[in-house]
Write an enzyme that holds these catalytic residues in place. Sequence first.
Site, mmCIF file in Angstrom:
data_model
loop_
_atom_site.group_PDB
_atom_site.id
_atom_site.type_symbol
_atom_site.label_atom_id
_atom_site.label_comp_id
_atom_site.label_asym_id
_atom_site.label_seq_id
_atom_site.Cartn_x
_atom_site.Cartn_y
_atom_site.Cartn_z
ATOM 1 N N LYS A 84 0.824 -1.217 0.000
ATOM 2 C CA LYS A 84 0.000 0.000 0.000
ATOM 3 C C LYS A 84 0.856 1.265 0.000
ATOM 4 O O LYS A 84 0.473 2.266 -0.605
ATOM 5 C CB LYS A 84 -0.999 -0.003 1.144
ATOM 6 C CG LYS A 84 -0.392 0.042 2.520
ATOM 7 C CD LYS A 84 -1.472 0.334 3.544
ATOM 8 C CE LYS A 84 -0.863 0.526 4.906
ATOM 9 N NZ LYS A 84 -0.777 -0.623 5.754
ATOM 10 N N ARG A 142 -7.157 4.387 11.976
ATOM 11 C CA ARG A 142 -6.846 3.036 12.429
ATOM 12 C C ARG A 142 -7.993 2.420 13.214
ATOM 13 O O ARG A 142 -8.023 1.224 13.429
ATOM 14 C CB ARG A 142 -5.609 3.051 13.337
ATOM 15 C CG ARG A 142 -4.307 3.212 12.599
ATOM 16 C CD ARG A 142 -3.159 2.759 13.471
ATOM 17 N NE ARG A 142 -1.885 3.295 13.005
ATOM 18 C CZ ARG A 142 -1.188 2.761 12.024
ATOM 19 N NH1 ARG A 142 -1.635 1.702 11.389
ATOM 20 N NH2 ARG A 142 -0.044 3.302 11.669
ATOM 21 N N ARG A 172 12.307 -12.092 2.609
ATOM 22 C CA ARG A 172 13.231 -10.953 2.644
ATOM 23 C C ARG A 172 14.558 -11.320 3.300
ATOM 24 O O ARG A 172 14.601 -11.935 4.348
ATOM 25 C CB ARG A 172 12.601 -9.806 3.437
ATOM 26 C CG ARG A 172 11.613 -8.978 2.655
ATOM 27 C CD ARG A 172 10.756 -8.160 3.577
ATOM 28 N NE ARG A 172 11.566 -7.235 4.361
ATOM 29 C CZ ARG A 172 11.564 -5.918 4.171
ATOM 30 N NH1 ARG A 172 10.828 -5.377 3.250
ATOM 31 N NH2 ARG A 172 12.302 -5.149 4.929
ATOM 32 N N ARG A 207 15.996 -10.594 9.064
ATOM 33 C CA ARG A 207 15.776 -9.819 10.291
ATOM 34 C C ARG A 207 14.739 -10.526 11.159
ATOM 35 O O ARG A 207 13.862 -11.235 10.645
ATOM 36 C CB ARG A 207 15.268 -8.416 9.946
ATOM 37 C CG ARG A 207 16.258 -7.583 9.123
ATOM 38 C CD ARG A 207 15.678 -6.212 8.865
ATOM 39 N NE ARG A 207 14.231 -6.338 8.646
ATOM 40 C CZ ARG A 207 13.372 -5.343 8.729
ATOM 41 N NH1 ARG A 207 13.786 -4.138 9.025
ATOM 42 N NH2 ARG A 207 12.096 -5.534 8.511
ATOM 43 N N ARG A 234 1.994 -10.517 13.041
ATOM 44 C CA ARG A 234 1.731 -9.178 12.506
ATOM 45 C C ARG A 234 0.501 -9.181 11.600
ATOM 46 O O ARG A 234 -0.316 -8.275 11.632
ATOM 47 C CB ARG A 234 2.942 -8.666 11.714
ATOM 48 C CG ARG A 234 4.004 -8.042 12.608
ATOM 49 C CD ARG A 234 5.281 -7.790 11.833
ATOM 50 N NE ARG A 234 5.130 -6.825 10.750
ATOM 51 C CZ ARG A 234 5.955 -6.746 9.712
ATOM 52 N NH1 ARG A 234 6.970 -7.570 9.604
ATOM 53 N NH2 ARG A 234 5.760 -5.835 8.782
#
Length: 218
Positions: A16, A91, A130, A163, A174
């Site tokens: 986004k 939010r 990633r 990471r 998440r």
Amino acid sequence: MRSQALIFLGAPGAGKGTQAREVSKHFSIPQISTGDMLREALRNQTPLGLAAKAKMDAGELVPDEVVCGIVGERIVQPDCERGFILDGFPRTLAQAECLESMLQAQGKGCPLVFDIKVDQDLLMKRLTGRRTCSVCGEIYNIYFNPPKVEGVCDKDGGKLVQRADDREETIRQRLLAYEKQTSPLTGYYRRKGLLQEVDGNREPASIANELIDFLGKA
Ligand SMILES: [Zn+2]
């Protein structure tokens, strides 16, 4: 494009931010992030900025009415006249309702909300794939943008690392947290007929073209 508040919703990894940036650039409208606004309000020491600072110093979340007040101060600026993109806001349902009354008070129409939907499997690959170079910070993805040699940066031979944020368990949490936080919002905007679902399982450029085309006609 009609002067309008645009909101981009999408899970982490849905892209986004990229889409908001492209739309902002194409229509020359500001992309306003709550984080930036808070920092600016703090810098200018506005009453709302000071109120936010007091909460943050106490280790608390900035309350809805403070965030709304800061957004309200920002969106009356002249550069928002032709429309603007909200990033990280609203939010909560309370923030969404507050946004609507602010827009109404300014004689502006309802916001237009893009929900960028990406299949769970693809999101997981984008996020867990990633790898970051421990030397230069270059980002790779073992599925979509792998280095020439596994585990090694193309540029400087640095070791690629995953990471902690990008580990599968963290990512699942998440994504769940995002879903839980956002589903009341998407439900709210869907019921009001303001929600546009966007198929995010595609190349970023083709999504951006579709959004720009849609907004150009809107
Ligand atoms: Zn490197």
